[in-house]
Design a protein around this motif. Structure first.
Motif, PDB file in Angstrom:
ATOM      1  N   GLN A  81      -4.784   4.123  -4.287  1.00 38.03           N
ATOM      2  CA  GLN A  81      -6.062   3.422  -4.341  1.00 38.03           C
ATOM      3  C   GLN A  81      -6.509   3.344  -5.797  1.00 38.03           C
ATOM      4  N   LYS A  82      -6.952   2.192  -6.221  1.00 37.78           N
ATOM      5  CA  LYS A  82      -7.396   2.027  -7.606  1.00 37.78           C
ATOM      6  C   LYS A  82      -8.469   0.951  -7.643  1.00 37.78           C
ATOM      7  N   ASP A  83      -9.640   1.310  -8.151  1.00 40.27           N
ATOM      8  CA  ASP A  83     -10.748   0.365  -8.298  1.00 40.27           C
ATOM      9  C   ASP A  83     -11.112  -0.314  -6.979  1.00 40.27           C
ATOM     10  N   GLY A  84     -11.102   0.464  -5.890  1.00 46.25           N
ATOM     11  CA  GLY A  84     -11.503  -0.078  -4.598  1.00 46.25           C
ATOM     12  C   GLY A  84     -10.469  -0.936  -3.917  1.00 46.25           C
ATOM     13  N   ARG A  85      -9.224  -0.916  -4.417  1.00 47.31           N
ATOM     14  CA  ARG A  85      -8.142  -1.687  -3.805  1.00 47.31           C
ATOM     15  C   ARG A  85      -6.961  -0.767  -3.530  1.00 47.31           C
ATOM     16  N   VAL A  86      -6.092  -1.182  -2.614  1.00 45.38           N
ATOM     17  CA  VAL A  86      -4.844  -0.465  -2.379  1.00 45.38           C
ATOM     18  C   VAL A  86      -3.737  -1.193  -3.133  1.00 45.38           C
ATOM     19  N   LEU A  87      -3.047  -0.457  -3.981  1.00 49.02           N
ATOM     20  CA  LEU A  87      -1.994  -1.022  -4.816  1.00 49.02           C
ATOM     21  C   LEU A  87      -0.701  -0.256  -4.595  1.00 49.02           C
ATOM     22  N   TYR A  88       0.415  -0.880  -4.956  1.00 48.61           N
ATOM     23  CA  TYR A  88       1.646  -0.104  -5.071  1.00 48.61           C
ATOM     24  C   TYR A  88       2.205  -0.249  -6.484  1.00 48.61           C
ATOM     25  N   LEU A  89       2.696   0.864  -6.977  1.00 48.69           N
ATOM     26  CA  LEU A  89       3.157   0.973  -8.360  1.00 48.69           C
ATOM     27  C   LEU A  89       4.673   1.024  -8.387  1.00 48.69           C
ATOM     28  N   THR A  90       5.278   0.127  -9.158  1.00 48.83           N
ATOM     29  CA  THR A  90       6.729   0.160  -9.375  1.00 48.83           C
ATOM     30  C   THR A  90       6.987   0.559 -10.820  1.00 48.83           C
ATOM     31  N   GLU A  91       8.003   1.372 -11.005  1.00 46.88           N
ATOM     32  CA  GLU A  91       8.320   1.865 -12.348  1.00 46.88           C
ATOM     33  C   GLU A  91       9.505   1.106 -12.920  1.00 46.88           C
ATOM     34  N   ALA A  92       9.244   0.271 -13.909  1.00 49.24           N
ATOM     35  CA  ALA A  92      10.297  -0.457 -14.597  1.00 49.24           C
ATOM     36  C   ALA A  92      10.755   0.353 -15.807  1.00 49.24           C
ATOM     37  N   ARG A  93      11.788  -0.138 -16.466  1.00 49.19           N
ATOM     38  CA  ARG A  93      12.349   0.603 -17.599  1.00 49.19           C
ATOM     39  C   ARG A  93      11.341   0.759 -18.724  1.00 49.19           C
ATOM     40  N   HIS A  94      10.604  -0.309 -19.009  1.00 52.80           N
ATOM     41  CA  HIS A  94       9.710  -0.279 -20.157  1.00 52.80           C
ATOM     42  C   HIS A  94       8.236  -0.242 -19.782  1.00 52.80           C
ATOM     43  N   GLU A  95       7.914  -0.546 -18.524  1.00 45.89           N
ATOM     44  CA  GLU A  95       6.502  -0.555 -18.142  1.00 45.89           C
ATOM     45  C   GLU A  95       6.363  -0.357 -16.631  1.00 45.89           C
ATOM     46  N   ASN A  96       5.170   0.085 -16.257  1.00 49.82           N
ATOM     47  CA  ASN A  96       4.851   0.210 -14.840  1.00 49.82           C
ATOM     48  C   ASN A  96       4.054  -1.014 -14.403  1.00 49.82           C
ATOM     49  N   GLN A  97       4.307  -1.456 -13.189  1.00 49.81           N
ATOM     50  CA  GLN A  97       3.626  -2.641 -12.699  1.00 49.81           C
ATOM     51  C   GLN A  97       2.863  -2.320 -11.421  1.00 49.81           C
ATOM     52  N   TYR A  98       1.652  -2.828 -11.332  1.00 52.53           N
ATOM     53  CA  TYR A  98       0.813  -2.651 -10.146  1.00 52.53           C
ATOM     54  C   TYR A  98       0.766  -3.958  -9.352  1.00 52.53           C
ATOM     55  N   TRP A  99       0.863  -3.817  -8.033  1.00 53.66           N
ATOM     56  CA  TRP A  99       0.792  -4.985  -7.153  1.00 53.66           C
ATOM     57  C   TRP A  99      -0.243  -4.712  -6.066  1.00 53.66           C
ATOM     58  N   ASN A 100      -1.078  -5.695  -5.804  1.00 51.47           N
ATOM     59  CA  ASN A 100      -2.143  -5.524  -4.821  1.00 51.47           C
ATOM     60  C   ASN A 100      -1.627  -5.737  -3.397  1.00 51.47           C
ATOM     61  N   ILE A 101      -2.134  -4.931  -2.447  1.00 53.34           N
ATOM     62  CA  ILE A 101      -1.860  -5.129  -1.022  1.00 53.34           C
ATOM     63  C   ILE A 101      -3.144  -5.643  -0.377  1.00 53.34           C
ATOM     64  N   PRO A 102      -3.158  -6.864   0.135  1.00 48.80           N
ATOM     65  CA  PRO A 102      -4.386  -7.411   0.753  1.00 48.80           C
ATOM     66  C   PRO A 102      -4.602  -6.809   2.142  1.00 48.80           C
ATOM     67  N   ILE A 103      -5.178  -5.620   2.169  1.00 49.02           N
ATOM     68  CA  ILE A 103      -5.226  -4.847   3.410  1.00 49.02           C
ATOM     69  C   ILE A 103      -6.038  -5.531   4.502  1.00 49.02           C
ATOM     70  N   ALA A 104      -6.995  -6.377   4.137  1.00 49.88           N
ATOM     71  CA  ALA A 104      -7.803  -7.048   5.161  1.00 49.88           C
ATOM     72  C   ALA A 104      -6.985  -8.041   5.967  1.00 49.88           C
ATOM     73  N   ASN A 105      -5.856  -8.478   5.415  1.00 48.94           N
ATOM     74  CA  ASN A 105      -5.009  -9.466   6.096  1.00 48.94           C
ATOM     75  C   ASN A 105      -3.653  -8.873   6.455  1.00 48.94           C
ATOM     76  N   THR A 106      -3.603  -7.542   6.609  1.00 48.46           N
ATOM     77  CA  THR A 106      -2.341  -6.843   6.879  1.00 48.46           C
ATOM     78  C   THR A 106      -2.423  -6.108   8.210  1.00 48.46           C
ATOM     79  N   THR A 107      -1.350  -6.195   8.987  1.00 49.21           N
ATOM     80  CA  THR A 107      -1.300  -5.493  10.272  1.00 49.21           C
ATOM     81  C   THR A 107      -0.682  -4.117  10.139  1.00 49.21           C
TER      82      THR A 107
END
Length: 319
Positions: free
Chosen positions: A28-54
């Motif tokens: 959870q980050k800033d009121g959203r659910v995110l998933y973090l992937t670890e790349a070689r040079h940087e980490n990337q955050y991706w949002n999960i739109p939980i209101a539209n997810t089953t």
């Protein structure tokens, strides 16, 4: 908290997303659910739109924080831990899934279910009703889906029409649930044979541990369908153990009953088509999710489950 309440405005039957994640961290980050992937040079955050997810499937190399689980629960998203590629489901609560805790789900559907469930004859009638709905959905989808028809999956094809008509006759003549299960297995075997022939797949045998593409895709797609079914049952407040087809000793059996409503119509043909085209699991998964949305699969599960729960006409009959 107001923000989370607003998220629930999207009905579960209208939600479009199922997520399968691996090698990442859900947080959870800033009121959203995110998933973090670890790349070689940087980490990337991706949002999960939980209101539209089953539901959310967490595969190999994943972790999830308590704060993220709290937000997922408040948005009514089911969570399950699984192996690579979405199968098998390894660890969950409420039989198949980690289900959000809620004291405010409806009670009328469970109460309706209990009116017939303890009577063997009435439970058989409910099983018949589901099987008719299953055939109705297959006919509907294979009659109007242009992509499936282009691949030979047409419900007006003589082989399919003959198989479905025979199955419907046997639904009426079944005297116990075991008869329905046997007839169901025969129909599915015919559909596998039809699919393999029309996609040029070659010889096919259904084996859940097999590693060929068609079997792998069927396993994967079935778990997506189980996620939809588990969501529908959770929202309606019906426990997974009250099955009408699969054995009463199988704790998650009702999930399988509800998933069967759409599996033959959507998962089966696309598993063979995507295997023929040598698609990746991710491409197959996206195709399934698109098919679920196009044909309102989750909404169909809701409607048919509610129909069985609230039907009174056949509950008085033992024939």
């Amino acid at each position: 908290m107001e923000q989370l309440t607003d998220l629930k405005a999207i009905l579960h039957s209208k939600r479009a997303n199922i997520y399968y994640l691996e090698k990442c961290r859900v947080m959870q980050k800033d009121g959203r659910v995110l998933y973090l992937t670890e790349a070689r040079h940087e980490n990337q955050y991706w949002n999960i739109p939980i209101a539209n997810t089953t539901c959310l499937l967490l595969g190999t190399g994943t972790s999830i924080t308590q704060a993220a689980m709290r937000m997922l629960a408040q948005a009514g998203v089911l969570v399950g831990f699984c192996g690579g590629g979405g199968t098998p489901l390894l660890m969950a609560n409420e039989i198949e899934w980690l289900t959000p805790q809620s004291e405010y789900r409806p009670t009328e559907y469970l109460q309706g279910w209990m009116q017939f469930w303890f009577d063997d004859h009435k439970r058989l009638q409910a099983a018949r009703q589901f099987q008719h709905a299953r055939i109705r959905f297959l006919r509907q989808v294979w009659r109007k889906d242009r992509d499936l028809k282009a691949e030979g999956f047409d419900s007006t094809h003589s082989d399919i029409e003959q198989a479905l008509n025979l199955f419907e006759q046997k639904i009426h003549s079944a005297r116990k649930v075991g008869d329905l299960l046997q007839t169901e297995a025969q129909l599915t075997k015919q559909l596998y044979k039809f699919a393999a022939r029309h996609t040029g797949y070659g010889e096919f045998t259904r084996e859940r541990d097999a590693v060929d593409n068609a079997n792998t895709f069927l396993n994967h797609g079935n778990y997506l369908a189980y996620g939809l079914a588990a969501t529908a049952l959770w929202v309606l407040g019906i426990p997974h153990g009250f099955a009408v087809m699969h054995g009463k000793t199988r704790r998650g059996a009702l999930v399988f009953d509800i998933a069967d409503l759409i599996k033959d119509a959507l998962i089966l043909p696309w598993a063979f088509i995507c295997a023929k085209e040598n698609m990746s699991e991710q491409e197959f998964r996206q195709q399934c999710l698109q098919a679920f949305t196009d044909h309102k699969a989750l909404e169909y599960m809701f409607d048919e489950t509610k129909n069985v729960a609230l039907t009174t006409e056949w509950q008085e009959s033992k024939s």
